[in-house]
Design a protein around this motif. Sequence first.
Motif, PDB file in Angstrom:
ATOM      1  N   ILE A 192       0.408  18.075 -61.249  1.00  0.00           N
ATOM      2  CA  ILE A 192       1.532  17.993 -60.310  1.00  0.00           C
ATOM      3  C   ILE A 192       1.250  18.931 -59.145  1.00  0.00           C
ATOM      4  N   PRO A 193       1.166  18.412 -57.915  1.00  0.00           N
ATOM      5  CA  PRO A 193       0.906  19.280 -56.761  1.00  0.00           C
ATOM      6  C   PRO A 193       1.952  20.397 -56.672  1.00  0.00           C
ATOM      7  N   THR A 194       1.500  21.571 -56.211  1.00  0.00           N
ATOM      8  CA  THR A 194       2.383  22.737 -56.173  1.00  0.00           C
ATOM      9  C   THR A 194       2.335  23.391 -54.802  1.00  0.00           C
ATOM     10  N   ILE A 195       3.510  23.678 -54.247  1.00  0.00           N
ATOM     11  CA  ILE A 195       3.593  24.423 -52.990  1.00  0.00           C
ATOM     12  C   ILE A 195       3.371  25.895 -53.293  1.00  0.00           C
ATOM     13  N   LEU A 196       2.315  26.473 -52.735  1.00  0.00           N
ATOM     14  CA  LEU A 196       2.017  27.893 -52.926  1.00  0.00           C
ATOM     15  C   LEU A 196       2.546  28.744 -51.769  1.00  0.00           C
ATOM     16  N   ARG A 197       2.709  28.120 -50.610  1.00  0.00           N
ATOM     17  CA  ARG A 197       3.280  28.820 -49.463  1.00  0.00           C
ATOM     18  C   ARG A 197       4.032  27.807 -48.615  1.00  0.00           C
ATOM     19  N   PRO A 198       5.327  28.010 -48.359  1.00  0.00           N
ATOM     20  CA  PRO A 198       6.057  27.088 -47.489  1.00  0.00           C
ATOM     21  C   PRO A 198       5.685  27.328 -46.032  1.00  0.00           C
ATOM     22  N   GLY A 199       5.788  26.286 -45.221  1.00  0.00           N
ATOM     23  CA  GLY A 199       5.432  26.413 -43.812  1.00  0.00           C
ATOM     24  C   GLY A 199       6.015  25.288 -42.994  1.00  0.00           C
ATOM     25  N   GLY A 200       5.239  24.845 -41.996  1.00  0.00           N
ATOM     26  CA  GLY A 200       5.724  23.861 -41.039  1.00  0.00           C
ATOM     27  C   GLY A 200       6.002  22.493 -41.618  1.00  0.00           C
ATOM     28  N   ILE A 201       5.342  22.121 -42.720  1.00  0.00           N
ATOM     29  CA  ILE A 201       5.654  20.878 -43.435  1.00  0.00           C
ATOM     30  C   ILE A 201       6.581  21.254 -44.590  1.00  0.00           C
ATOM     31  N   THR A 202       7.749  20.652 -44.641  1.00  0.00           N
ATOM     32  CA  THR A 202       8.776  21.082 -45.585  1.00  0.00           C
ATOM     33  C   THR A 202       8.633  20.445 -46.964  1.00  0.00           C
ATOM     34  N   TYR A 203       9.296  21.067 -47.931  1.00  0.00           N
ATOM     35  CA  TYR A 203       9.365  20.528 -49.293  1.00  0.00           C
ATOM     36  C   TYR A 203       9.911  19.102 -49.274  1.00  0.00           C
ATOM     37  N   GLU A 204      10.950  18.893 -48.475  1.00  0.00           N
ATOM     38  CA  GLU A 204      11.577  17.579 -48.406  1.00  0.00           C
ATOM     39  C   GLU A 204      10.597  16.523 -47.886  1.00  0.00           C
ATOM     40  N   GLN A 205       9.799  16.872 -46.878  1.00  0.00           N
ATOM     41  CA  GLN A 205       8.805  15.937 -46.344  1.00  0.00           C
ATOM     42  C   GLN A 205       7.737  15.612 -47.386  1.00  0.00           C
ATOM     43  N   LEU A 206       7.286  16.632 -48.096  1.00  0.00           N
ATOM     44  CA  LEU A 206       6.250  16.433 -49.105  1.00  0.00           C
ATOM     45  C   LEU A 206       6.768  15.574 -50.261  1.00  0.00           C
ATOM     46  N   LYS A 207       7.972  15.867 -50.712  1.00  0.00           N
ATOM     47  CA  LYS A 207       8.566  15.113 -51.825  1.00  0.00           C
ATOM     48  C   LYS A 207       8.739  13.634 -51.456  1.00  0.00           C
ATOM     49  N   LYS A 208       9.142  13.379 -50.228  1.00  0.00           N
ATOM     50  CA  LYS A 208       9.317  12.005 -49.768  1.00  0.00           C
ATOM     51  C   LYS A 208       7.984  11.255 -49.758  1.00  0.00           C
ATOM     52  N   THR A 209       6.892  11.981 -49.502  1.00  0.00           N
ATOM     53  CA  THR A 209       5.572  11.364 -49.378  1.00  0.00           C
ATOM     54  C   THR A 209       4.912  11.102 -50.729  1.00  0.00           C
ATOM     55  N   ILE A 210       4.998  12.091 -51.640  1.00  0.00           N
ATOM     56  CA  ILE A 210       4.236  11.972 -52.889  1.00  0.00           C
ATOM     57  C   ILE A 210       5.099  11.982 -54.149  1.00  0.00           C
ATOM     58  N   GLY A 211       6.416  12.109 -53.988  1.00  0.00           N
ATOM     59  CA  GLY A 211       7.273  12.132 -55.173  1.00  0.00           C
ATOM     60  C   GLY A 211       7.357  13.514 -55.771  1.00  0.00           C
ATOM     61  N   LYS A 212       6.939  13.672 -57.008  1.00  0.00           N
ATOM     62  CA  LYS A 212       7.109  14.939 -57.709  1.00  0.00           C
ATOM     63  C   LYS A 212       6.206  16.028 -57.144  1.00  0.00           C
ATOM     64  N   ILE A 213       6.799  17.180 -56.863  1.00  0.00           N
ATOM     65  CA  ILE A 213       6.038  18.338 -56.386  1.00  0.00           C
ATOM     66  C   ILE A 213       6.752  19.599 -56.837  1.00  0.00           C
ATOM     67  N   GLU A 214       5.990  20.595 -57.248  1.00  0.00           N
ATOM     68  CA  GLU A 214       6.577  21.842 -57.738  1.00  0.00           C
ATOM     69  C   GLU A 214       6.480  22.940 -56.682  1.00  0.00           C
ATOM     70  N   ILE A 215       7.292  23.974 -56.873  1.00  0.00           N
ATOM     71  CA  ILE A 215       7.276  25.138 -55.984  1.00  0.00           C
ATOM     72  C   ILE A 215       6.866  26.345 -56.808  1.00  0.00           C
ATOM     73  N   ASP A 216       5.808  27.021 -56.412  1.00  0.00           N
ATOM     74  CA  ASP A 216       5.313  28.181 -57.152  1.00  0.00           C
ATOM     75  C   ASP A 216       6.352  29.301 -57.155  1.00  0.00           C
ATOM     76  N   LYS A 217       6.497  29.971 -58.293  1.00  0.00           N
ATOM     77  CA  LYS A 217       7.500  31.031 -58.409  1.00  0.00           C
ATOM     78  C   LYS A 217       7.213  32.206 -57.474  1.00  0.00           C
ATOM     79  N   GLY A 218       5.960  32.352 -57.059  1.00  0.00           N
ATOM     80  CA  GLY A 218       5.601  33.450 -56.174  1.00  0.00           C
ATOM     81  C   GLY A 218       6.220  33.355 -54.794  1.00  0.00           C
ATOM     82  N   ILE A 219       6.741  32.179 -54.432  1.00  0.00           N
ATOM     83  CA  ILE A 219       7.378  32.013 -53.121  1.00  0.00           C
ATOM     84  C   ILE A 219       8.648  32.847 -53.028  1.00  0.00           C
ATOM     85  N   GLN A 220       9.354  33.005 -54.143  1.00  0.00           N
ATOM     86  CA  GLN A 220      10.629  33.727 -54.124  1.00  0.00           C
ATOM     87  C   GLN A 220      10.524  35.115 -54.751  1.00  0.00           C
TER      88      GLN A 220
END
Length: 350
Positions: A192-220
């Motif tokens: 499952i692809p994982t966001i390691l650092r948020p930036g100019g492409i948003t979680y919402e955009q990525l989810k719409k493109t590929i479906g399931k995506i996780e967010i690394d706990k290190g972001i928060q």
Amino acid sequence: MDTIVLKIQQEEKDREKLRQAAKILRKGGLVAFPTETVYGLGANGLDPEATAKIYEAKGRPSDNPLILHISRREDLVPLVKEIPPVAEKLMECFWPGPLTLIFKKSALVPKRTTGGLDTVAIRMPSHPIAHGLIKEAKVPIAAPSANLSGKPSPTKAEHVMHDLMGRIDMIIAGPASSIGLESTVVDVTSAIPTILRPGGITYEQLKKTIGKIEIDKGIQEDLKETFKPKAPGMKYTHYAPSAPMTIVQGPRNAVIEKINKSTEEYIKQGKKVGILATEDNVKKYSKGLVLSLGKRDKPESIAANLFALLRQLDLEGVDVIFAEGITSDGIGMAIVNRMNKAAGHRIVQV
């Protein structure tokens, strides 16, 4: 070291200047250049001695991986072991642009470039000057942000000059970065692809493109010193102004009241206070140095302004900083991430 400053506004009209910069890169030198995210500090990503100079110039920890920048999709193939189908989807939608993908690296990529990891972070920037420089260099360019390690990332050429003049070979002085925050980093090496650092492409955009995506706990979270980062900006204190910064979160009126009260207390102690407020609330603060982050209903304006304002507060010599918290929807996730790190996770809930 004498640092050459080249002013370039349009890639096509300044092709000869780009060739000069590319020559420095091929010879193992360092060149700072504009991208759509922030200014980058570039070196030949396949030359471990050149990439070592990046860590030295920035004072960057050696286990903090670098991002390789390419100008063509075909340049990716020799750098990685495989290209998963999900990566193909993401590249089709977001390359060139502010998206970095993490792949399993090939033997061609030195471990000094990847911070000792078996994975490599790769991006194709959309900025015409960055794109032209990579094309002329004919090598993938390893490039973190062009600032001293830990300090706010540079969105203007003058920010780079302030931090790195005399430390690097060349600065390409182009327009200010339009996005103002570093690229989104997504690990595509796991199921499952994982966001390691948020930036100019948003979680919402990525989810719409590929479906399931996780967010690394290190972001928060504020990660432990034993943690080995897979992407830039995950582990260490980043984006920090010289003065301690506190984020105040909660209902609008409560936040304003808390910041005003704290500001008065520090002023009584003879301290100079900086306040980062959204445009909606700027006039609610009567004391302290108040700077507008941008409009809450236009979070992209906050993203574009944040790092420059942190640098301005440094130049103003404030002793303490208070910042209004913002929501984490859309690009707000990236803004909150950068603000939390800049504040060293000093957050007050009211």
